[in-house]
Write an enzyme that holds these catalytic residues in place. Structure first.
Site, mmCIF file in Angstrom:
data_model
loop_
_atom_site.group_PDB
_atom_site.id
_atom_site.type_symbol
_atom_site.label_atom_id
_atom_site.label_comp_id
_atom_site.label_asym_id
_atom_site.label_seq_id
_atom_site.Cartn_x
_atom_site.Cartn_y
_atom_site.Cartn_z
ATOM 1 N N LYS A 127 -3.718 -10.877 -6.352
ATOM 2 C CA LYS A 127 -5.004 -11.223 -5.721
ATOM 3 C C LYS A 127 -6.112 -10.256 -6.157
ATOM 4 C CE LYS A 127 -4.609 -8.435 -1.626
ATOM 5 N NZ LYS A 127 -4.928 -8.107 -0.295
ATOM 6 N N LYS A 130 0.833 -1.215 0.000
ATOM 7 C CA LYS A 130 0.000 0.000 0.000
ATOM 8 C C LYS A 130 0.856 1.248 0.000
ATOM 9 C CE LYS A 130 -4.366 -1.611 1.892
ATOM 10 N NZ LYS A 130 -5.436 -1.406 2.860
ATOM 11 N N LYS A 135 -10.134 -4.938 -3.826
ATOM 12 C CA LYS A 135 -11.133 -3.864 -3.855
ATOM 13 C C LYS A 135 -10.575 -2.591 -4.472
ATOM 14 C CE LYS A 135 -12.422 -4.958 0.830
ATOM 15 N NZ LYS A 135 -12.656 -4.466 2.174
HETATM 16 P P1 TYM Z 1 -10.079 -6.857 4.062
HETATM 17 O O1 TYM Z 1 -11.178 -5.892 4.300
HETATM 18 O O2 TYM Z 1 -9.015 -6.481 3.095
HETATM 19 O O3 TYM Z 1 -10.648 -8.253 3.570
HETATM 20 C C1 TYM Z 1 -11.673 -8.914 4.287
HETATM 21 C C2 TYM Z 1 -11.478 -10.427 4.227
HETATM 22 O O4 TYM Z 1 -11.441 -10.883 2.876
HETATM 23 C C3 TYM Z 1 -10.259 -11.645 2.650
HETATM 24 N N1 TYM Z 1 -9.821 -11.423 1.263
HETATM 25 C C4 TYM Z 1 -9.658 -12.398 0.367
HETATM 26 N N2 TYM Z 1 -9.828 -13.724 0.430
HETATM 27 C C5 TYM Z 1 -9.577 -14.445 -0.687
HETATM 28 N N3 TYM Z 1 -9.167 -13.889 -1.850
HETATM 29 C C6 TYM Z 1 -8.974 -12.561 -1.966
HETATM 30 N N4 TYM Z 1 -8.576 -12.026 -3.125
HETATM 31 C C7 TYM Z 1 -9.222 -11.746 -0.819
HETATM 32 N N5 TYM Z 1 -9.141 -10.406 -0.592
HETATM 33 C C8 TYM Z 1 -9.506 -10.238 0.696
HETATM 34 C C9 TYM Z 1 -9.260 -11.111 3.652
HETATM 35 O O5 TYM Z 1 -8.218 -12.028 3.908
HETATM 36 C C10 TYM Z 1 -10.133 -10.857 4.850
HETATM 37 O O6 TYM Z 1 -10.322 -12.040 5.595
HETATM 38 N N6 TYM Z 1 -7.120 -6.237 8.047
HETATM 39 C C11 TYM Z 1 -8.325 -6.898 7.582
HETATM 40 C C12 TYM Z 1 -9.565 -6.523 8.360
HETATM 41 C C13 TYM Z 1 -9.463 -6.720 9.826
HETATM 42 C C14 TYM Z 1 -9.543 -7.972 10.513
HETATM 43 C C15 TYM Z 1 -9.442 -7.638 11.892
HETATM 44 C C16 TYM Z 1 -9.699 -9.288 10.090
HETATM 45 C C17 TYM Z 1 -9.302 -5.752 10.770
HETATM 46 N N7 TYM Z 1 -9.302 -6.291 12.036
HETATM 47 C C18 TYM Z 1 -9.465 -8.662 12.881
HETATM 48 C C19 TYM Z 1 -9.732 -10.293 11.062
HETATM 49 C C20 TYM Z 1 -9.618 -9.966 12.439
HETATM 50 C C21 TYM Z 1 -8.558 -6.510 6.129
HETATM 51 O O7 TYM Z 1 -8.079 -5.500 5.666
HETATM 52 O O8 TYM Z 1 -9.418 -7.291 5.448
#
Ligand code: TYM
Length: 329
Positions: free
Chosen positions: A194, A112, A197
């Site tokens: 990957k 990022k 968003k």
């Molecule tokens: P975020 O918002 O980027 O993504 C949410 C969830 O989706 C999964 N994910 C994917 N899985 C498979 N293929 C993909 N291309 C893909 N892109 C995203 C992510 O692994 C995630 O599970 N930091 C975290 C949010 C967060 C969090 C937490 C998660 C904040 N506090 C505590 C678990 C526990 C994040 O940015 O996810």
């Protein structure tokens, strides 16, 4: 040990099928086995600039998406991170025992910050301490996530152990849970990265709010491999293997059966059937999201109840943490 499952998504841009297949789909199953907390992590979202009105709207849309994907407020607490101030307080405390070198190693931060150049706030750097706080605050034992979050989870475990060593047993060291297939859904326009968003082109992903026409268009335009064979091998056929993974998650058909079914048929028929399967999976979710968005009063009640439950747990835990650290009088 009492099990507790915690996870969250950032309310930024759209929720795509990578988020659904990698994370939310398994959350819906988890809630039948464990007490669960699912958070809308709006404080994480502001680590890159957000338009305030859009962020508010995204918070509600993500809550609607959680419900539309089958998260049941009777089984799971669904709440907004920013409404439980203990998350930020614990993040500060954990930040004091997290090493700069550890944060510098985080791939998500590196990716990022390269994209943003000079315009990188401190919050983007200390983001993993807030994520650790989210998880440790509730005595979480299981964190179901996609593969890209494993490094953050490992750091959470390190920080929990370090705190326990320094101040006495306080936090449970949580385990991550990733799917066997689907933990890393790749971009439709570029299967070497990957699905994301924040991708430059919306052809990279299928959002849970995409229309049937958009889904068909995006699948038709999805990159394929050169040999025209439908067979699962992410190393030699990354594009088709990714599409097969989507097919498998939308229908339950195994990779082996997909190969047999499409032998000699080429990509055309495969892509049409994949689009139909994805439409069948996404359409009911899309319609339910609209339904929940049209009833803000009910949504508000669900988020109020989730916040109250989370707050009670968080307050109790923070009392212990403050005492251990020696804060206050
Ligand atoms: P975020 O918002 O980027 O993504 C949410 C969830 O989706 C999964 N994910 C994917 N899985 C498979 N293929 C993909 N291309 C893909 N892109 C995203 C992510 O692994 C995630 O599970 N930091 C975290 C949010 C967060 C969090 C937490 C998660 C904040 N506090 C505590 C678990 C526990 C994040 O940015 O996810």
């Amino acid at each position: 040990m009492k099990e507790l499952c915690f996870s969250g998504i950032q309310p930024t841009n759209v929720v795509h099928i990578g988020n659904y297949i990698g994370a939310v789909k398994q959350w819906a199953d988890m809630q039948h086995r464990y007490p669960c907390m699912f958070c809308i992590v709006d404080l994480h979202a502001i680590t890159v600039p957000q338009d305030p009105a859009t962020l508010r709207q995204n918070n509600l849309r993500l809550a609607s998406t959680y419900l539309a994907c089958g998260l049941d407020p009777k089984r799971s607490h669904i709440f907004l991170q920013s409404e439980v101030a203990e998350h930020t307080e614990l993040a500060w405390i954990l930040g004091t025992i997290t090493k700069i070198a550890e944060l510098e190693r985080m791939t998500q931060f590196k990716d990022k910050s390269i994209k943003r150049g000079e315009n990188v706030g401190v919050g983007l750097f200390t983001y993993p301490a807030l994520m650790a706080a989210d998880i440790l605050l509730y005595d979480t034992t299981i964190v179901p996530v996609g593969e890209d979050q494993l490094q953050h989870l490992e750091l959470t475990r390190t920080v929990a152990r370090r705190f326990n060593q320094q101040f006495g047993e306080t936090f449970i060291v949580p385990k991550s849970l990733v799917q066997e297939t689907g933990a890393r859904i790749m971009g439709l326009d570029d299967p070497t990265g990957k699905m994301s968003k924040s991708a430059k082109s919306s052809l990279n992903y299928i959002a849970l709010t995409d229309s049937d026409e958009d889904i068909l268009k995006k699948i038709k335009k999805a990159v394929t491999d050169s040999d025209g064979i439908i067979a699962y091998d992410p190393l030699t056929r990354p594009a088709v293997s990714n599409l097969m993974t989507l097919f498998h998650h939308a229908t339950g058909i195994t990779m082996k059966d997909l190969t047999a079914q499409y032998e000699g048929k080429g990509y055309g028929a495969f892509k049409q059937d994949l689009a139909d399967a994805l439409i069948a999976m996404i359409k009911p979710i899309r319609e339910k999201i609209e339904h929940y968005m049209s009833d803000p009063a009910s949504l508000g009640k669900i988020l109020d109840a989730g916040r109250d439950e989370a707050k009670a747990l968080a307050e109790a835990k923070m009392k212990i943490v403050r005492e251990r650290v020696g804060l206050g009088r």
